[in-house]
Structure formats: C-alpha cells, structure tokens
Design an enzyme around this catalytic site. Structure first.
Site, PDB file in Angstrom:
ATOM      1  N   CYS A  93      56.238  24.267  73.869  1.00  0.00           N
ATOM      2  CA  CYS A  93      56.437  25.417  72.985  1.00  0.00           C
ATOM      3  C   CYS A  93      55.078  26.044  72.693  1.00  0.00           C
ATOM      4  O   CYS A  93      54.120  25.334  72.383  1.00  0.00           O
ATOM      5  CB  CYS A  93      57.095  24.957  71.688  1.00  0.00           C
ATOM      6  SG  CYS A  93      57.345  26.293  70.506  1.00  0.00           S
ATOM      7  N   HIS A 135      66.356  27.586  73.366  1.00  0.00           N
ATOM      8  CA  HIS A 135      65.059  27.319  72.737  1.00  0.00           C
ATOM      9  C   HIS A 135      64.677  28.484  71.807  1.00  0.00           C
ATOM     10  O   HIS A 135      64.251  28.266  70.665  1.00  0.00           O
ATOM     11  CB  HIS A 135      64.009  27.129  73.840  1.00  0.00           C
ATOM     12  CG  HIS A 135      62.625  26.833  73.349  1.00  0.00           C
ATOM     13  ND1 HIS A 135      62.007  25.618  73.571  1.00  0.00           N
ATOM     14  CD2 HIS A 135      61.729  27.588  72.672  1.00  0.00           C
ATOM     15  CE1 HIS A 135      60.778  25.650  73.038  1.00  0.00           C
ATOM     16  NE2 HIS A 135      60.595  26.835  72.492  1.00  0.00           N
ATOM     17  N   GLU A 136      64.839  29.717  72.290  1.00  0.00           N
ATOM     18  CA  GLU A 136      64.455  30.885  71.481  1.00  0.00           C
ATOM     19  C   GLU A 136      65.400  31.088  70.302  1.00  0.00           C
ATOM     20  O   GLU A 136      64.962  31.441  69.199  1.00  0.00           O
ATOM     21  CB  GLU A 136      64.389  32.150  72.337  1.00  0.00           C
ATOM     22  CG  GLU A 136      63.355  32.093  73.457  1.00  0.00           C
ATOM     23  CD  GLU A 136      61.989  31.584  73.024  1.00  0.00           C
ATOM     24  OE1 GLU A 136      61.526  31.933  71.916  1.00  0.00           O
ATOM     25  OE2 GLU A 136      61.369  30.815  73.782  1.00  0.00           O
ATOM     26  N   HIS A 139      64.447  28.886  67.574  1.00  0.00           N
ATOM     27  CA  HIS A 139      63.355  29.469  66.781  1.00  0.00           C
ATOM     28  C   HIS A 139      63.910  30.403  65.713  1.00  0.00           C
ATOM     29  O   HIS A 139      63.487  30.354  64.559  1.00  0.00           O
ATOM     30  CB  HIS A 139      62.394  30.269  67.671  1.00  0.00           C
ATOM     31  CG  HIS A 139      61.322  29.463  68.307  1.00  0.00           C
ATOM     32  ND1 HIS A 139      60.417  28.718  67.590  1.00  0.00           N
ATOM     33  CD2 HIS A 139      60.995  29.288  69.614  1.00  0.00           C
ATOM     34  CE1 HIS A 139      59.573  28.111  68.420  1.00  0.00           C
ATOM     35  NE2 HIS A 139      59.911  28.446  69.662  1.00  0.00           N
TER      36      HIS A 139
END
Length: 159
Positions: A93, A135-136, A139
């Site tokens: 990351c 993953h995004e 976030h």
C-alpha cells in the site's frame, strides 16, 4: 506547483470512512481529486481520495489494459458470481510503504459507481482488477491492509 505526496499510515484521515459525493458540486470534488491523484499514478495501481487528503468517496484504479477508471461512490453489490470464492492476496500500500500484508479477497465482484460525468455505471471485475478495486474501496471505508481485523471487516462490508 508542488506535487502532494501520498498520506501515510498514522494520519487519522485514512481511518475514517469517506463521504458520499452528491450530484450538486461533484465536479469540484472530482477535479480536486484528479489534480492530486493523477501525478501519483505512476507509483501504483490505485489511489483513494483519503490517500491524497480528501474526504470524498472517490477512487481510481488501473485496469489491465492500462486505462485508469475513476469511480465516485463505488459500492460492491455482488461477489462470486460463479462461486470462485476467495483468495489470499499479498498486497502493498502506498500509504504503508515496503511492508506487505496478506488479506482475503473475492476473485470476482460487481461494482456500482458514478463515472466522471456522474452517470451510474456497473462494472464486473475479475482477478487483479477485482483485488485492486476491493483495496481502494477498503480505503474509502477507512480500512488499511495492516488493520489486524482487516479480513473480518472486509468480509462484513460486502453484501
């Protein structure tokens, strides 16, 4: 002007869920995100708004064909159409640095989002593209791959 760097772990902005973008005034928020994120694209395959100091629910991911797709208010609406199940994904990351973490990811997802013209879109993603999107979106939900309970929270967030 100076290119802003990626916000690093420890900054509370990364731990807070991002706010849904409304149609009114979305362009200003989108442009702010693009100005900050486009210069950083060469560093990775995905960037979320809170990694560039913004609290809006916007992220961008690099597709296998090299094209970047920017998503406003992305939501995972469906997983595992063919019961492909999950895989253990080893990921880095930009906000964490060198260290990699292994997290559970779905191999196929469907994402609903608004595009850069604020038109609703649906995208079916597989493999690495699905992993980057998860993953995004993590976030945007205030989740980092280094979170102890990341796998549990990832599983709960998909419905």
């Amino acid at each position: 002007g100076e290119v802003m760097g990626i916000i690093k772990k420890g900054n509370p902005i990364l731990e807070k869920p991002c706010e849904y973008v409304k149609g009114a005034g979305y362009k200003t928020k989108l442009n702010k995100f693009l100005i900050r994120s486009v210069p950083l694209r060469e560093k990775g395959v995905g960037i979320a708004a809170n990694q560039v100091g913004l609290t809006d629910r916007i992220c961008t991911i690099k597709l296998n064909n090299g094209r970047w797709i920017t998503m406003l208010n992305p939501t995972i609406i469906l997983i595992n159409l063919n019961n492909n199940g999950t895989i253990k994904s080893t990921e880095g990351c930009l906000s964490i640095g060198e260290k990699e973490y292994t997290v559970k990811r779905y191999t196929e997802i469907i994402v609903e989002f608004y595009d850069m013209n604020f038109q609703p879109q649906t995208l079916d993603l597989y493999g690495s593209e699905a992993i980057i999107a998860q993953h995004e979106i993590d976030h945007l939900n205030g989740i980092l791959i280094s979170d102890i309970d990341a796998q549990k929270r990832i599983a709960e967030l998909t419905h």
